[in-house]
Design an enzyme around this catalytic site. Structure first.
Site, PDB file in Angstrom:
ATOM      1  CB  SER A 124      -0.807  -0.124   1.256  1.00 34.70           C
ATOM      2  OG  SER A 124      -1.627   1.151   1.060  1.00 34.70           O
ATOM      3  CG  HIS A 159      -4.717  -0.695   4.144  1.00 34.05           C
ATOM      4  ND1 HIS A 159      -5.035  -0.208   2.987  1.00 34.05           N
ATOM      5  CD2 HIS A 159      -3.919   0.395   4.609  1.00 34.05           C
ATOM      6  CE1 HIS A 159      -4.241   0.746   2.653  1.00 34.05           C
ATOM      7  NE2 HIS A 159      -3.627   1.086   3.606  1.00 34.05           N
ATOM      8  CG  ASN A 160      -6.991  -1.699  -0.053  1.00 32.56           C
ATOM      9  OD1 ASN A 160      -5.981  -1.419   0.552  1.00 32.56           O
ATOM     10  ND2 ASN A 160      -6.999  -1.979  -1.525  1.00 32.56           N
ATOM     11  CD  GLU A 191      -7.319   3.329   0.244  1.00 25.88           C
ATOM     12  OE1 GLU A 191      -7.637   3.224  -1.001  1.00 25.88           O
ATOM     13  OE2 GLU A 191      -6.343   2.600   0.531  1.00 25.88           O
TER      14      GLU A 191
END
Length: 485
Positions: free
Chosen positions: A131, A189-190, A193
């Site tokens: 990332s 994580h995404n 996000e």
């Protein structure tokens, strides 16, 4: 280029792939490269890689033969079948002990499958989240490797060298866990996000529609926000976006069509949360908000039919901006708490031993969600590695208790002015739900038992004992078996 002279090879020379290669070479590693469109290899070698110890291969055999043993081949190709095809293309030239690394946004069950299938052939597989976008890839990304742990010693030095570093020099990269663990953590994580971006967009819309702030004024607001608690990469780039002018002097952001794209990782996070029964509501709302934005033509047509209040605000403008900032901060806390709940449940389900403080450290630099805030998450898990809900940590609970009045005022103002804030709203609903000693699920269980004899537990009996009521006087004595999906 001599045979077995390159430290690592990389396949896939799009922006991320190219930048990772240059990053590796900057740190002293010789790199072999290949791309399905071979002309791209020659173009890269002649331009961006000119004068560097980077070797351009034109065939699989040439690519593999250029690598030192054990061979390390990293794939930066489109997730899905392309990864499987590239692995099959490589396999005839590999030997037991060689390492294949998938650095794309693969779905974690695919990484599970590939790790196990390649292990049967003696090949060590790593599925790693990377990332940070193109800038992170070039100068230091966050790297989240998982897969076959036997491969980790052979790639650890390279990965930790090229990764971003926190202020004390610790790399934003460490082993996450076996099989699909690395790609699972990258997926969450995404998803986070997605949530962060939606929360920022909601703050933007309230300030724009209710207060009428211009792009220049918003640039100033986000400049100030980035110097305090909300200090983060996404707040920083939002500040820059509001300051960018088009050729005619108008803000670029005001000319962009309001339809959002997505590549699937947020959706995967939501699907996993449903599978595991974890209420990751904010990320779900962020995905749905993108879906709603894509219905542009329908929204334009419906806007001419459905009415709502005209945004108007006569209160303290400075106070509302501060209320919105606090609402954003509190909602962000909820989103991360939900993401960590999901990772904990997935680890239990898959048998992974995840280091939650370590994950916060990996996200502290290089990645898209990097922020000052992540340091507080690491501190929370350092104090209590068994922490089940981030919101119960002293720092988070004290902040939420102190800011909740502002959070509520911001949402009420948005509702009264007809401005949608689905992520702010669902975050507050989760906060109010998780702090409720008693929820109305007792009525829900009564309803289920009424129409389907699904049974219920009682407050005045031990947990695990189930009861059925003949609600109508016409029901039988038989109840359904109890189970939870």
């Amino acid at each position: 280029m001599q045979k077995e002279s390159c430290d690592i090879g990389l396949i896939g020379l799009a922006v991320m792939g190219q930048n990772l290669v240059l990053n590796m070479n900057d740190h002293g590693y010789s790199v072999a490269v290949f791309n399905r469109t071979v002309s791209k290899v020659d173009d890269f070698i002649a331009n961006e890689a000119k004068g560097r110890t980077i070797f351009g291969a034109h065939t699989a055999e040439e690519f593999v033969q250029s690598l030192k043993r054990p061979r390390r081949a990293m794939l930066m190709v489109k997730a899905g079948s392309t990864v499987d095809q590239t692995i099959e293309w490589l396999l005839p030239h590999l030997e037991p002990g060689d390492i294949v690394i998938d650095g794309g946004n693969s779905h974690w069950p695919d990484t599970d499958r590939r790790t196990k299938a390649l292990a049967e052939r003696g090949i060590l597989f790593i599925g790693t989240g990377v990332s940070g976008g193109e800038e992170g890839a070039r100068f230091g990304p966050s790297i989240m490797p998982g897969g076959n742990v036997a491969a980790w010693p052979h790639v650890k030095e390279i990965f930790q060298s090229i990764a971003a570093k926190v202020p004390d020099g610790t790399p934003c990269c460490d082993w996450v866990g076996e099989n699909g663990a690395g790609h699972y953590v990258k997926m969450v994580h995404n998803g986070i996000e997605y949530g962060d971006m939606q929360l920022i967009c909601e703050a933007y819309q309230v300030m724009k529609d209710v207060l009428g702030l211009s792009a220049a004024e918003l640039h100033q607001v986000f400049t100030e926000w980035n110097e305090g608690e909300l200090d983060s990469y996404l707040i920083e780039i939002t500040r820059d976006i509001f300051g960018k002018l088009d050729d005619d002097g108008a803000p670029v952001v005001d000319k962009i069509l309001d339809t959002a794209g997505q590549k699937g990782t947020g959706k995967w996070t939501g699907m996993s949360s449903l599978d595991l029964g974890v209420p990751v509501t904010l990320i779900g709302e962020a995905v749905y908000a993108r879906c709603l934005s894509a219905m542009k033509d329908e929204r334009v047509a419906t806007s001419k039919i459905l009415s709502g209040p005209k945004p108007a605000f006569s209160g303290d403008r400075k106070q509302l901006i501060e209320d919105i900032r606090r609402a954003l901060y509190c909602s962000k806390m909820v989103s991360y708490a939900q993401g960590y709940m999901l990772m904990r449940e997935a680890a239990k389900d898959q048998g992974w031993n995840l280091n939650y403080g370590g994950i916060a450290l990996m996200w502290r630099g290089g990645c898209i969600i990097r922020s000052r805030f992540l340091g507080k998450i690491k501190e929370a898990f350092d104090k209590n590695p068994a922490l089940t809900n981030l919101l119960a940590d002293e720092f988070f609970s004290e902040t939420l208790n102190g800011y909740q009045a502002s959070w509520r005022r911001a949402i009420v103002t948005a509702i009264e002015c007809g401005v949608p804030t689905p992520a702010f709203g669902t975050a507050l609903a989760f906060y109010d739900g998780v702090r409720s000693e008693r929820l109305p699920a007792n009525l829900l269980q009564a309803q289920r038992d009424y129409f389907g004899a699904h049974t219920y537990e009682r407050l005045d009996k031990p947990r695990g004992e189930f009861f059925h009521t003949n609600w109508t006087g016409r029901g039988g004595r038989v109840a359904s078996s109890t189970y939870t999906v």
